[in-house]
Design a protein around this motif. Structure first.
Motif, PDB file in Angstrom:
ATOM      1  N   GLN A 451       0.838  -1.201   0.000  1.00 19.53           N
ATOM      2  CA  GLN A 451       0.000   0.000   0.000  1.00 19.53           C
ATOM      3  C   GLN A 451       0.872   1.249   0.000  1.00 19.53           C
ATOM      4  O   GLN A 451       0.611   2.210  -0.710  1.00 19.53           O
ATOM      5  N   ASP A 452       1.928   1.238   0.828  1.00 19.95           N
ATOM      6  CA  ASP A 452       2.859   2.360   0.889  1.00 19.95           C
ATOM      7  C   ASP A 452       4.032   2.054  -0.029  1.00 19.95           C
ATOM      8  O   ASP A 452       5.003   1.426   0.363  1.00 19.95           O
ATOM      9  N   ARG A 503      11.935   9.094  -2.400  1.00 23.06           N
ATOM     10  CA  ARG A 503      10.691   8.472  -1.936  1.00 23.06           C
ATOM     11  C   ARG A 503       9.532   8.694  -2.900  1.00 23.06           C
ATOM     12  O   ARG A 503       8.383   8.432  -2.565  1.00 23.06           O
ATOM     13  N   ASN A 505       8.321  11.529  -3.969  1.00 18.66           N
ATOM     14  CA  ASN A 505       7.456  12.591  -3.455  1.00 18.66           C
ATOM     15  C   ASN A 505       6.891  13.493  -4.537  1.00 18.66           C
ATOM     16  O   ASN A 505       5.959  14.266  -4.273  1.00 18.66           O
ATOM     17  N   LEU A 509       0.108   9.292  -4.626  1.00 20.75           N
ATOM     18  CA  LEU A 509       0.071   7.916  -4.134  1.00 20.75           C
ATOM     19  C   LEU A 509      -0.410   6.965  -5.229  1.00 20.75           C
ATOM     20  O   LEU A 509       0.149   5.878  -5.425  1.00 20.75           O
ATOM     21  N   ARG A 512       2.341   6.369  -7.822  1.00 14.09           N
ATOM     22  CA  ARG A 512       3.370   5.455  -7.304  1.00 14.09           C
ATOM     23  C   ARG A 512       2.873   4.013  -7.353  1.00 14.09           C
ATOM     24  O   ARG A 512       3.641   3.089  -7.641  1.00 14.09           O
ATOM     25  N   GLN A 513       1.589   3.814  -7.047  1.00 13.74           N
ATOM     26  CA  GLN A 513       1.018   2.471  -7.102  1.00 13.74           C
ATOM     27  C   GLN A 513       1.095   1.911  -8.519  1.00 13.74           C
ATOM     28  O   GLN A 513       1.461   0.746  -8.726  1.00 13.74           O
ATOM     29  N   SER A 536      -7.170   5.121   0.297  1.00 14.44           N
ATOM     30  CA  SER A 536      -6.577   6.454   0.447  1.00 14.44           C
ATOM     31  C   SER A 536      -6.213   7.103  -0.883  1.00 14.44           C
ATOM     32  O   SER A 536      -5.275   7.895  -0.960  1.00 14.44           O
TER      33      SER A 536
END
Length: 614
Positions: A451-452, A503, A505, A509, A512-513, A536
């Motif tokens: 997820q992260d 990361r 940034n 999100l 990135r997934q 999220s």
């Protein structure tokens, strides 16, 4: 740290382990020792020839050196000029030879140190890569970073500024002292009268600087840890207006660092003048003694002039290395302390067991049948987070795992590819215990999308391939098109060469997934593990991600960690966890009909979503 603890840290067994890394370069190490010996014998040569010149100039009967016989066979110049020319020629030649030797000595010791540092740093990094993830749960990242970079760099000083240079300095002092005693033992004893005071001053200087160095090192570690943590959490500090408070905390740590450095500077400021005073006293005693000798015998006064000049030069050659030798002893001690910390990382046995010699390594992709057989697992000793977990997933099935936070969902997926070691039971893939597989083969057949998502600083392409040169750009583009991500990447500045920064940034999100999905499909895994990617994120990204997931799980076994129960209704099987135990298993409809744990979770989410929509 107490004095007793400091002395305990100077462990010769640690020093021996450091020198074990010198074995591949032992011939260069031997050369450095030979050069140290040669340079030590070079030390008194120039003062000796200056003494000869002065003696000749004052009329003392001096044996004519062979070099004068060689340069002036006809003796057509005065004796004085012969000596001046001969000594000049010799000194120039000698300076070139000595300078070349000192250059090579300095270079080879530094080269040796850097080579050892390179090998040790590689060994430590390799060790860190193989550590059990439990170690990273317990150890701050900054600590391992310090061990890999700062502490190992301190070990370089053992070679470039420590052991071999100290050996060279001590040998030089001994050679000069022997030369002085052979020349005039009485004059030597007179010159060495203040020497005990210098030894005492050197000892206290060494102890004082050593304590300061340890305090400075601890302060630096505290500064690194503080700054790293605060920069990582800068968003929280700014959001809660905590900048001023954290600045005051930083000032306290920084003040401690400054004070530790000032104590070290104070020790140097005292020690170096003391050395100069002792040298001045020794020189004064020489002049006083020779003046007394010459007062009663003017002829002898002329004969001793050369010795006076030579002895003043000899004293400088003794005191010059003594100024830094205590500092070099501290360098060795700090290097040994750093080495001990490094070896603690290298001696860490908390690693996953290596692949067995007869490891199962099939060349074809596995089918994807998964079985947990009475699995027990704990992160800390016997505090089990998974208790007697048993379930089967047939090849090609999709299984969802649900439960409250802390129920053990993530622990299950971490065990499948042996990121952690189970305590009891067995996990099988295609009816073969995962511990019997070659680790690389096992992990290539299991792809995990968390997820992260973590992205490294670099291009989108680098983050997808993880610098695997066997994956071509065409394969990446084909995989991106397959799961419907290519258009999104092409919209980025520089598309596949876009720098995502640290990361990731600079990406959302959801973006990135999507990149992590390309990573997964490129490995063509038999088992796909998803820590649900649709939580999220916005609805538009969710639709794109859901399409990607549908493509990914086609023809593969899929294990999904579910946060939104609405996304797992089509799962072939749903496993409900509660406090590390399986409470219910079945399809969505079957579990609702049971009116148990799953029904309560579903009801809670339904009510929550209803309240939000209102």
């Amino acid at each position: 740290m107490s004095g007793a603890e400091q002395k305990k840290h100077f462990d010769f067994s640690v020093l021996r382990r450091v020198f074990a890394f010198v074995k591949p370069y032992r011939w260069r190490f031997i050369v450095s020792i030979v050069l140290a010996v040669v340079l030590s014998f070079f030390t008194p040569v120039r003062p000796f020839f200056i003494q000869l010149t002065v003696d000749k100039a004052t009329g003392k009967n001096v044996h004519t050196p062979w070099i004068i016989e060689l340069l002036f066979p006809n003796r057509d110049l005065s004796v004085a000029w012969q000596f001046i020319i001969a000594v000049t020629v010799f000194q120039v030649a000698f300076i070139f030879i000595e300078t070349a030797a000192r250059f090579y000595f300095s270079f080879i010791t530094s080269w040796l140190g850097q080579s050892v540092v390179r090998d040790m740093r590689t060994a430590v990094y390799k060790k860190i890569l193989g550590l059990n993830l439990r170690q990273f749960d317990r150890t701050p990242i900054g600590t391992l970073t310090t061990r890999t970079i700062n502490d190992i760099e301190s070990i370089n000083d053992i070679f470039s500024d420590g052991l071999v240079p100290i050996f060279a300095d001590l040998l030089s002092i001994i050679i000069v002292l022997v030369t002085m005693f052979v020349t005039d033992w009485q004059l030597t004893l007179i010159a060495l009268i203040p020497f005990p005071f210098l030894i005492i001053a050197t000892y206290y200087f060494k102890e004082s600087v050593n304590k300061s160095f340890i305090q400075v090192r601890n302060a630096v570690a505290a500064l690194n840890a503080f700054v790293q943590e605060r920069i990582t959490g800068i968003q929280i500090l700014q959001a809660f207006a905590a900048e001023d408070r954290e600045l005051e905390n930083f000032k306290k740590i920084n003040r401690h660092h400054r004070n530790a450095n000032i104590r070290s500077i104070f020790a140097y400021s005292v020690f170096f003048p003391v050395v100069e005073i002792v040298l001045a006293v020794s020189t004064g005693l020489l002049v006083w003694w020779l003046a007394g000798q010459g007062a009663s015998n003017p002829i002898k006064n002329k004969e001793l002039a050369g010795e006076l000049v030579a002895f003043i030069l000899y004293l400088n050659q003794i005191f010059r290395p003594l100024r830094v030798i205590a500092d070099k002893f501290n360098v060795i001690q700090m290097g040994v302390i750093a080495a001990e910390r490094v070896f603690k990382v290298m001696d860490n046995t908390d690693t996953l067991p290596p692949s067995p010699k007869d490891a199962f390594a099939p060349t074809e992709r596995l089918k994807g049948k998964v079985e947990f057989d009475s699995v027990w697992f704990a992160y800390i000793e016997e505090n089990y987070v998974l208790k007697n977990i048993s379930f089967k997933v047939n090849a090609g099935e999709t299984v969802a795992i649900v439960g409250h936070t802390g129920s053990g969902k993530t622990s299950i997926i971490s065990l499948m590819n042996r990121l952690y070691q189970i305590k009891k039971g067995a996990i099988k893939l295609d009816d073969v215990n995962v511990e019997h597989y070659d680790v690389d083969v096992l992990r290539k057949n299991i792809a995990v999308v968390l997820q992260d998502v973590f992205l490294f600083s670099g291009s989108v392409m680098d983050n997808i391939t993880l610098h695997n040169n066997e994956i071509s750009r065409e394969e990446v583009i084909e995989a991106a098109k397959l799961i419907g991500v290519h258009n999104f990447i092409m919209q980025l500045p520089g598309n596949y060469d876009y720098n995502v920064m640290e990361r990731g940034n600079t990406l959302s999100l959801g973006q990135r997934q999507l990149i992590s999905f390309i990573r997964a499909i490129l490995s063509d895994p038999a088992v796909l593990i998803l820590d649900e990617a649709t939580s999220s994120i916005d609805s538009e990204s969710e639709q794109l991600i859901q399409k990607a997931i549908d493509t990914l799980i086609t023809g593969r076994t899929a294990i999904v960690i579910a946060h939104r129960l609405s996304t797992i209704r089509k799962a072939d099987k749903i496993i409900v966890l509660e406090k590390g135990e399986i409470k219910e298993t079945g399809t969505h409809e079957e579990l609702l009909a049971l009116n148990g744990y799953y029904a309560k979770l579903h009801s809670m989410q339904f009510e929550k979503s209803k309240t939000i929509s209102v």
